[in-house]
Design an enzyme around this catalytic site. Sequence first.
Site, PDB file in Angstrom:
ATOM      1  N   ASP A   2     -25.304  10.946 -11.158  1.00 25.85           N
ATOM      2  CA  ASP A   2     -25.845  10.228 -10.325  1.00 25.85           C
ATOM      3  C   ASP A   2     -27.376   9.599 -11.149  1.00 25.85           C
ATOM      4  O   ASP A   2     -27.953  10.036 -11.375  1.00 25.85           O
ATOM      5  CB  ASP A   2     -26.457  11.034  -9.071  1.00 25.85           C
ATOM      6  CG  ASP A   2     -25.277  10.961  -8.098  1.00 25.85           C
ATOM      7  OD1 ASP A   2     -24.549  10.152  -8.109  1.00 25.85           O
ATOM      8  OD2 ASP A   2     -25.566  11.677  -7.211  1.00 25.85           O
TER       9      ASP A   2
ATOM     10  N   ASP B  30       1.039  -1.260   0.037  1.00 24.41           N
ATOM     11  CA  ASP B  30      -0.018   0.056  -0.179  1.00 24.41           C
ATOM     12  C   ASP B  30       1.033   1.275  -0.121  1.00 24.41           C
ATOM     13  O   ASP B  30       1.995   1.433   0.719  1.00 24.41           O
ATOM     14  CB  ASP B  30      -0.825   0.091   1.296  1.00 24.41           C
ATOM     15  CG  ASP B  30      -2.089   1.099   1.006  1.00 24.41           C
ATOM     16  OD1 ASP B  30      -3.163   0.209   1.253  1.00 24.41           O
ATOM     17  OD2 ASP B  30      -1.926   2.119   0.901  1.00 24.41           O
TER      18      ASP B  30
ATOM     19  N   ASN C  12     -22.671  -0.087  -3.299  1.00 21.57           N
ATOM     20  CA  ASN C  12     -22.170   0.789  -2.245  1.00 21.57           C
ATOM     21  C   ASN C  12     -21.659   0.253  -0.907  1.00 21.57           C
ATOM     22  O   ASN C  12     -22.481  -0.324  -0.247  1.00 21.57           O
ATOM     23  CB  ASN C  12     -23.412   1.712  -1.916  1.00 21.57           C
ATOM     24  CG  ASN C  12     -23.715   2.775  -3.141  1.00 21.57           C
ATOM     25  OD1 ASN C  12     -23.938   2.313  -4.021  1.00 21.57           O
ATOM     26  ND2 ASN C  12     -23.432   3.927  -3.050  1.00 21.57           N
TER      27      ASN C  12
ATOM     28  N   TYR D 253     -13.307   6.683 -13.892  1.00 20.25           N
ATOM     29  CA  TYR D 253     -13.189   5.443 -12.856  1.00 20.25           C
ATOM     30  C   TYR D 253     -13.932   4.130 -13.445  1.00 20.25           C
ATOM     31  O   TYR D 253     -12.917   3.170 -13.453  1.00 20.25           O
ATOM     32  CB  TYR D 253     -13.802   6.146 -11.455  1.00 20.25           C
ATOM     33  CG  TYR D 253     -13.982   5.186 -10.726  1.00 20.25           C
ATOM     34  CD1 TYR D 253     -12.790   4.384  -9.902  1.00 20.25           C
ATOM     35  CD2 TYR D 253     -15.197   4.736 -10.383  1.00 20.25           C
ATOM     36  CE1 TYR D 253     -13.066   3.450  -9.108  1.00 20.25           C
ATOM     37  CE2 TYR D 253     -15.455   3.677  -9.333  1.00 20.25           C
ATOM     38  CZ  TYR D 253     -14.382   2.992  -8.813  1.00 20.25           C
ATOM     39  OH  TYR D 253     -14.531   2.162  -7.848  1.00 20.25           O
TER      40      TYR D 253
ATOM     41  N   PHE E  68     -28.121  15.539  -2.381  1.00 21.67           N
ATOM     42  CA  PHE E  68     -27.969  15.857  -3.898  1.00 21.67           C
ATOM     43  C   PHE E  68     -29.315  15.344  -4.629  1.00 21.67           C
ATOM     44  O   PHE E  68     -29.112  14.560  -5.234  1.00 21.67           O
ATOM     45  CB  PHE E  68     -26.629  15.253  -4.264  1.00 21.67           C
ATOM     46  CG  PHE E  68     -25.536  15.745  -3.704  1.00 21.67           C
ATOM     47  CD1 PHE E  68     -25.295  17.088  -3.431  1.00 21.67           C
ATOM     48  CD2 PHE E  68     -24.452  14.626  -3.290  1.00 21.67           C
ATOM     49  CE1 PHE E  68     -23.864  17.454  -2.778  1.00 21.67           C
ATOM     50  CE2 PHE E  68     -23.459  15.194  -2.534  1.00 21.67           C
ATOM     51  CZ  PHE E  68     -22.846  16.461  -2.359  1.00 21.67           C
TER      52      PHE E  68
ATOM     53  N   ARG F 183     -29.917   3.221  -3.913  1.00 21.67           N
ATOM     54  CA  ARG F 183     -28.815   2.594  -3.777  1.00 21.67           C
ATOM     55  C   ARG F 183     -28.804   1.330  -3.068  1.00 21.67           C
ATOM     56  O   ARG F 183     -29.692   1.279  -1.992  1.00 21.67           O
ATOM     57  CB  ARG F 183     -27.513   3.529  -3.351  1.00 21.67           C
ATOM     58  CG  ARG F 183     -27.110   4.821  -4.138  1.00 21.67           C
ATOM     59  CD  ARG F 183     -26.544   4.388  -5.608  1.00 21.67           C
ATOM     60  NE  ARG F 183     -26.255   5.563  -6.261  1.00 21.67           N
ATOM     61  CZ  ARG F 183     -27.325   6.099  -7.014  1.00 21.67           C
ATOM     62  NH1 ARG F 183     -28.427   5.887  -7.059  1.00 21.67           N
ATOM     63  NH2 ARG F 183     -26.752   7.212  -7.879  1.00 21.67           N
TER      64      ARG F 183
HETATM   65  N1  UDP Z   1     -25.218  11.636  -1.530  1.00 25.60           N
HETATM   66  C1  UDP Z   1     -25.762  12.855  -0.795  1.00 25.60           C
HETATM   67  N2  UDP Z   1     -24.781  13.575  -0.128  1.00 25.60           N
HETATM   68  C2  UDP Z   1     -23.546  13.381   0.276  1.00 25.60           C
HETATM   69  C3  UDP Z   1     -23.009  12.077  -0.373  1.00 25.60           C
HETATM   70  C4  UDP Z   1     -23.967  11.186  -1.207  1.00 25.60           C
HETATM   71  O1  UDP Z   1     -26.682  13.139  -1.079  1.00 25.60           O
HETATM   72  O2  UDP Z   1     -22.891  14.260   0.726  1.00 25.60           O
HETATM   73  C5  UDP Z   1     -25.977  10.934  -2.375  1.00 25.60           C
HETATM   74  C6  UDP Z   1     -25.518  10.670  -3.802  1.00 25.60           C
HETATM   75  O3  UDP Z   1     -25.872  11.756  -4.451  1.00 25.60           O
HETATM   76  C7  UDP Z   1     -25.915   9.315  -4.014  1.00 25.60           C
HETATM   77  C8  UDP Z   1     -26.022   8.509  -2.649  1.00 25.60           C
HETATM   78  O4  UDP Z   1     -26.039   9.564  -1.916  1.00 25.60           O
HETATM   79  O5  UDP Z   1     -27.444   9.412  -4.382  1.00 25.60           O
HETATM   80  C9  UDP Z   1     -24.768   7.690  -2.656  1.00 25.60           C
HETATM   81  O6  UDP Z   1     -23.771   8.365  -2.760  1.00 25.60           O
HETATM   82  P1  UDP Z   1     -22.140   7.851  -2.550  1.00 25.60           P
HETATM   83  O7  UDP Z   1     -21.249   9.020  -2.771  1.00 25.60           O
HETATM   84  O8  UDP Z   1     -22.159   7.552  -1.112  1.00 25.60           O
HETATM   85  O9  UDP Z   1     -22.047   6.695  -3.213  1.00 25.60           O
HETATM   86  P2  UDP Z   1     -22.323   6.360  -5.034  1.00 25.60           P
HETATM   87  O10 UDP Z   1     -23.640   5.821  -5.128  1.00 25.60           O
HETATM   88  O11 UDP Z   1     -22.010   7.610  -5.864  1.00 25.60           O
HETATM   89  O12 UDP Z   1     -20.999   5.392  -5.417  1.00 25.60           O
END
Ligand code: UDP
Length: 340
Positions: free
Chosen positions: A300, A39, A185, A156, A223, A236
Site C-alpha cells: 500500500d 462474462d 478507487n 495485476y 491496515f 486514496r
Molecule cells: N483498507 C483497510 N481495510 C480494509 C480494506 C482496505 O484499511 O479492509 C485500506 C487499504 O489499506 C487502503 C485503502 O483502504 O489504504 C483502500 O483499499 P482498497 O482495497 O479499497 O483499494 P486499493 O487502494 O488497494 O485499490
Amino acid sequence: MDDSMNDSMNVLVCGGAGYIGSHMVRLLQEQGHTPVVFDNLSTGHAEAVPEDCLVRGDLRDKSALRRVFAEHAFDAVMHFAAKSIVPESVTDPALYYENNVAGTLNLLDAMREEGVMRFVFSSTAAVYGNPIDGGAQGNGVFTMDELHPVAPLNPYGHSKLFIEQVLQAQARAYGLRSVAFRYFNAAGAAPDGELGESHDPETHLIPNILRAALGTGPELHLFGDDYATPDGTCVRDYIHVNDLADAHLRALGFMRREEGAHTFNLGNGQGFSVRQVLQAAEEVTGRPIPHTISPRRPGDADVLVADSAKARAVLGWEPKVTDMRELMETAWRWHSDQKF
Ligand code: UDP
C-alpha cells in the site's frame, strides 16, 4: 464536440456482469445503445444484467469468442473482465497473466478478425507503483498525471500495463483505436439501489466498512495508521462507478474522431484518508463502525490521488459525485438492501 452524444451502437461488454461493467451496461441501454455482455460469471452476477443480453463465456475460449462476434456486428468493445485482487496476483501470477493478458489478446484477435476497431480498456492506477513525489500541488496533495512514470509493483498492475503497451503497438500496426482508463478507487453504487459492489471475498474498504456496520461482515481491520499522511492512514481517490461509466460512454464518441491509443486517469482528484472514509460511513449509517488497527497491508502506497485534467479537457468528462458522503449514501443504500 460533446462526446457524451453518440448514434446508437452495438457494444460488446466483456465483464459486463461485474461491478463496473453492470453499471456500464445500464448506462448504455439508457442512452439507446445495444450492449451484449460476455462474462464467465466467475465474479460477476447474472442478476446484474438483463437476461436477454448475457452470453456466458470465457475470454480464454477462442471459439466462444468467435461465436459471439459472428452473431453480432459490434461497433466497439468495452473490456471490464479481469482478475483484480492485488494480493492474489502476487500469490497466483499465472492466473492473472492467463486471464488479463492471454484472455485480452484473444479478444483483440477476435476483434481484428472481424474488423472491429474500437476498444475501451479498464486499466488501473496500479500501473504507476509508488508515487514519485514531485512536490505538493495546489491543494497540498500530490497528484499523478498520465506522464508519471509507470512501475507496477505486482502482477495485476503489470498485466494491465502490458495490455496498454499492446494497444499502442496495435494502433501503429493495425490502426486499432483505443482508450485505456486508469481507474483510481472505484466506489459507490447505482443511486436507486438496484446495482452495486458484490465481491466474494470482499477486499475493498467501503464494502468492508459497510458490512462491519451491518454486522454482516467482521469488524474492519484498518491496515496501518503510521503512514506519512495527516492522520497516519492511507489516502486514496474514490471515484463513483457511474462517473467511470460516463467516461466510457464519452470514449465511444472520442474514438469516432480520433485514431491511436490513448490513456486517461479517472479519479476525482480529491484524497480521502481511511479515517475520513470511516467517519463519513459513521455519519451516513448513523452507526458506530467496529474497527481495529491492524498492521500495514503489503504494497500500500501512502497517497494515491489522480490528476484527471486530461480526461476533463479531452473528453469533456466531469465527475458528478465529488462528495464522500454522497458517494457513501449510494453505497449504503445498496449494501443495506443488497440484491445479489
Ligand atoms: N483498507 C483497510 N481495510 C480494509 C480494506 C482496505 O484499511 O479492509 C485500506 C487499504 O489499506 C487502503 C485503502 O483502504 O489504504 C483502500 O483499499 P482498497 O482495497 O479499497 O483499494 P486499493 O487502494 O488497494 O485499490
